[in-house]
Design an enzyme around this catalytic site. Structure first.
Site, PDB file in Angstrom:
ATOM      1  N   GLU A 227       8.261  -6.741  -7.174  1.00  0.00           N
ATOM      2  CA  GLU A 227       8.129  -6.300  -5.783  1.00  0.00           C
ATOM      3  C   GLU A 227       8.316  -4.794  -5.708  1.00  0.00           C
ATOM      4  O   GLU A 227       9.312  -4.267  -6.210  1.00  0.00           O
ATOM      5  CB  GLU A 227       9.181  -6.992  -4.917  1.00  0.00           C
ATOM      6  CG  GLU A 227       9.122  -6.570  -3.452  1.00  0.00           C
ATOM      7  CD  GLU A 227      10.283  -7.137  -2.648  1.00  0.00           C
ATOM      8  OE1 GLU A 227      10.042  -7.625  -1.537  1.00  0.00           O
ATOM      9  OE2 GLU A 227      11.416  -7.080  -3.147  1.00  0.00           O
TER      10      GLU A 227
ATOM     11  N   TYR B 129       3.730  -1.923   1.209  1.00  0.00           N
ATOM     12  CA  TYR B 129       4.480  -2.955   0.475  1.00  0.00           C
ATOM     13  C   TYR B 129       3.527  -3.698  -0.446  1.00  0.00           C
ATOM     14  O   TYR B 129       2.407  -4.055  -0.051  1.00  0.00           O
ATOM     15  CB  TYR B 129       5.109  -3.951   1.456  1.00  0.00           C
ATOM     16  CG  TYR B 129       5.726  -5.166   0.792  1.00  0.00           C
ATOM     17  CD1 TYR B 129       7.067  -5.179   0.440  1.00  0.00           C
ATOM     18  CD2 TYR B 129       4.955  -6.294   0.507  1.00  0.00           C
ATOM     19  CE1 TYR B 129       7.638  -6.287  -0.175  1.00  0.00           C
ATOM     20  CE2 TYR B 129       5.509  -7.406  -0.114  1.00  0.00           C
ATOM     21  CZ  TYR B 129       6.846  -7.394  -0.450  1.00  0.00           C
ATOM     22  OH  TYR B 129       7.404  -8.491  -1.069  1.00  0.00           O
TER      23      TYR B 129
END
Length: 432
Positions: free
Chosen positions: A241, A153
């Site tokens: 993101e 991530y």
């Protein structure tokens, strides 16, 4: 139920608020933040990334079954992923009114892509985030399907606590970052970025190492991190993101899925990006509000909130809830308010059948309270307001505003502060 389009936007922004909160070890009191008005489809976000040197899967966009078939042939990929392009989440488990199940499909046969696209394009896809009848799919993304050997991530976001941008990463990707933070906080890595110097080479390499990239992949991941930051600055993003930020068995670092939030105040210099927005999935009331520079978010209660500023909106919604009520929405006037906007705001609020009371909560810093008061009295008279109205005004020209309301002869309930306003609004609904 809240309007699905508004719920989707609220969920996206609440996600940004939560990510910032993760860095501070705290969470906001209410699940609402200043709304990101610009919503881009997945293929649009990926094109922005690809155009700025970020590695994404090869893909084409099609608006007909035949175009999808031709795109699949041109890809010459071992495996192809076909994705319906709508803004709502949960596409993979959605259902089309054509009978097809799932808005995301994998296949190795280009012919199947054409057959699937025929059951997608022009049909409504219903997911947990869409209205009951679903949203019409106008385009599909035909992309190369890549195997992922490891998922991480990575995000860059503006964080108020750090007074600037920060990088946030975790070697545990492909899942909700909030879950990782709650169960394994030691796997969350944060790095502040100097807004003047940008991401330094050693910072990018260190973050890549923290994400678990090794050998040549560490440098490759660091290069991608720097390109993502350059994109972040170039497009005036508030968040980029990537989840998953992964590696393939062939040794390639790829941004497999991304969400980009934009600073609404930068629209004047990001005209090309903002022109890409597809408003067809918005609720009509949201588009109508935008015509008058009003920001509207639908919620699931019965007390309308008419405010100036998202922070005040959050507090208003919170206090209504604490006093046993439920906000039906919030409608944000912003700063440079005009009397006509106040009238249009009331027109929008009174058109919502859920609304059983209206709470006006204005703090006049930039806003002149007298303009608000004149707009309120005009709206009450011309729209023949039928629901209780509670007004709390404070700030610039407030004494004149109170005089206007008091001398109007209209059934307007004044409140001395926000707590008093919330109690009176909740009571007015309970007493009906």
């Amino acid at each position: 139920m809240a309007s699905p389009a508004a719920a989707q936007a609220g969920a996206a922004l609440w996600g940004l608020a939560r990510r910032s909160a993760l860095l501070r070890g705290s969470f906001p009191a209410v699940q609402l933040t200043p709304r990101r008005w610009l919503n881009l489809q997945e293929y649009q976000s990926k094109k922005l990334m690809a155009d700025n040197g970020v590695t994404v899967q090869r893909f084409f966009v099609a608006d007909s079954a035949n175009d999808a078939l031709e795109a699949a042939k041109r890809l010459k990929a071992t495996e192809i992923v076909l994705k319906a392009q709508i803004l709502a989440g949960g596409r993979g488990k959605g259902v089309f009114n054509s009978g097809l199940k799932g808005g995301v499909h994998l296949t190795k046969d280009p012919k199947v892509v054409g057959q699937l696209a025929e059951q997608m394009i022009g049909y409504n896809l219903a997911t947990k985030q869409t209205p009951k009848d679903g949203v019409k799919v106008k385009k599909v993304m035909v992309a190369e399907a890549l195997n992922i050997s490891r998922e991480t991530y990575f995000a860059i976001l503006m964080d108020r606590a750090c007074n600037g941008p920060v990088m946030v990463g975790s070697p545990q990707g492909g899942v909700d970052i909030e879950e990782v933070a709650a169960t394994s906080p030691e796997l969350i890595f944060k790095e502040e970025i100097d807004i003047f110097e940008g991401v330094k080479d050693n910072q990018a390499l260190q973050m890549a190492g923290n994400l678990g990239f090794k050998g040549p992949l560490q440098q490759q991941a660091a290069d991608q991190i720097k390109k993502l930051y350059n994109l972040f600055l170039k497009i005036d993003a508030t968040q980029v993101e990537v989840n998953p930020f992964g590696e393939t068995p062939e040794g390639q670092v790829v941004c497999f899925d991304a969400k980009i939030n934009f600073d609404d105040n930068a629209e004047f210099r990001q005209k090309e990006i903002f022109a890409m927005e597809d408003k067809s999935e918005n609720e009509p009331i949201e588009n109508e509000a935008a015509k008058y520079d009003l920001k509207y978010i639908g919620l699931d209660g019965n007390i309308a909130c008419f405010v100036n500023g998202a922070g005040l909106a959050m507090a208003t919604c919170d206090i209504i809830s604490l006093n046993g009520g439920k906000p039906a929405n919030f409608l944000d006037l912003g700063g440079g308010v005009k009397e006509a906007q106040v009238y249009q705001a009331f027109k929008l609020l009174t058109a919502d059948p859920k609304v059983e009371a209206i709470l006006v909560n204005i703090f006049g810093g930039i806003v002149n309270c007298a303009i608000i008061a004149n707009g309120i009295t005009k709206a009450c008279r011309e729209l023949e307001l039928k629901v209780p109205l509670v007004v709390r005004l404070e700030g610039t020209n407030v004494h004149e505003a109170r005089r206007i309301l008091n001398e109007s002869g209209l059934p307007i309930t004044s409140a001395r502060d926000l707590e008093d306003a919330a109690k009176k609004a909740v009571a007015s609904v309970e007493n009906k």
